[in-house]
Write an enzyme that holds these catalytic residues in place. Structure first.
Site, PDB file in Angstrom:
ATOM      1  N   ASP A 101       0.875  -1.163  -0.029  1.00  0.00           N
ATOM      2  CA  ASP A 101      -0.045  -0.076  -0.075  1.00  0.00           C
ATOM      3  C   ASP A 101       0.862   1.267   0.166  1.00  0.00           C
ATOM      4  O   ASP A 101       2.063   1.154   0.284  1.00  0.00           O
ATOM      5  CB  ASP A 101      -0.965  -0.017   1.277  1.00  0.00           C
TER       6      ASP A 101
HETATM    7  N1  URA Z   1      -1.069  -6.041   3.737  1.00  0.00           N
HETATM    8  C1  URA Z   1      -1.600  -4.830   3.788  1.00  0.00           C
HETATM    9  O1  URA Z   1      -2.510  -4.585   4.217  1.00  0.00           O
HETATM   10  N2  URA Z   1      -1.103  -3.814   3.283  1.00  0.00           N
HETATM   11  C2  URA Z   1       0.060  -3.744   2.572  1.00  0.00           C
HETATM   12  O2  URA Z   1       0.744  -3.178   2.077  1.00  0.00           O
HETATM   13  C3  URA Z   1       0.863  -5.167   2.411  1.00  0.00           C
HETATM   14  C4  URA Z   1       0.008  -6.464   3.094  1.00  0.00           C
END
Ligand code: URA
Length: 234
Positions: A101
């Protein structure tokens, strides 16, 4: 694909003529004459017939320390992307092996080897991914057990594989998961009534984020790191 078929598919030569070209020493594989028509041509094998290159691809495998705020995308009009952090000549060749993310940081793999990156990222391969997680509320005593049992993800209609939680502090833990579904870590903590405030990926399979890399920096993977992806998982 075997060499004679490869030449036949990539040129106007008949299959019979392709075999003859190989047998008569007119074909170079990775810079050397190759007279074996059944030689196995790989995704990154360089093949030339009578001096004309039919295939030439260099494999690229990079680890990048993704800073918070960068998008895991190859291009975006609004936000800076992780590809903005690598040299421009490499950008058109690379894709992302396992997104993070925008608010997350840590290990991102960039490569042009699709077969290899699928092994690293496809949920059915069960490649472990380890995250350091900070949470809004204290991590409950039963969170580890709930994660081992698996968390039901309604959108995918599945239950996550047993995940390992290691408590570091009241609101901090290390979590290893085996899929890598959309927002998986955040959704797992939400399912136990908590909220992730910071997320940092430390490891994918046996590839660990190099501590020498500052946020935004990258380096090529070693031969051992590349090979580990074929050995790990399932
Ligand atoms: N899980 C998440 O919620 N976000 C990420 O960036 C990676 C794994």
């Amino acid at each position: 694909m075997r060499l004679d078929r490869f030449i036949c598919k990539r040129t106007r030569h008949s299959y019979k003529h392709s075999r003859l070209l190989v047998a008569n020493g007119h074909v170079c594989v990775d810079g050397k004459t190759e007279c074996n028509p059944v030689y196995e041509v790989g995704r990154f094998t360089t093949v030339a017939v009578e001096g004309v290159i039919l295939q030439q691809r260099t494999p690229h495998y990079l680890m990048l320390h993704k800073p918070v705020g960068y998008l895991s995308a190859t291009e975006d009009r609004q936000h800076r992307t992780v590809l903005d952090l690598v040299t421009p000549d490499l950008r058109p060749h690379l894709h992302i092996g396992g997104r993070l993310d925008r608010s997350s940081s840590g290990l991102i793999i960039l490569t042009n080897d699709g077969l290899w990156s699928r092994r690293l990222t496809e949920p059915r391969e069960k490649m472990p991914k380890t995250y350091r997680v900070q949470t809004l509320k204290p991590i409950g005593a039963d969170t580890a057990r709930r994660f081992v049992e698996g968390i039901y993800l309604a959108y995918e209609n599945l239950t996550t594989s047993p995940a390992e939680l290691e408590h570091i502090d009241t609101c901090e833990a290390r979590l290893t998961i085996y899929e890598g579904r959309y927002h998986q870590v955040k959704r797992m903590f939400a399912a136990v009534g908590n909220q992730v405030t910071a997320l940092h990926r430390e490891r994918m399979g046996d590839i660990r984020l190099d501590r020498a890399l500052a946020p935004g920096q990258s380096r090529p993977l070693s031969e051992t790191e590349i090979a580990s992806v074929w050995q790990k998982g399932l």
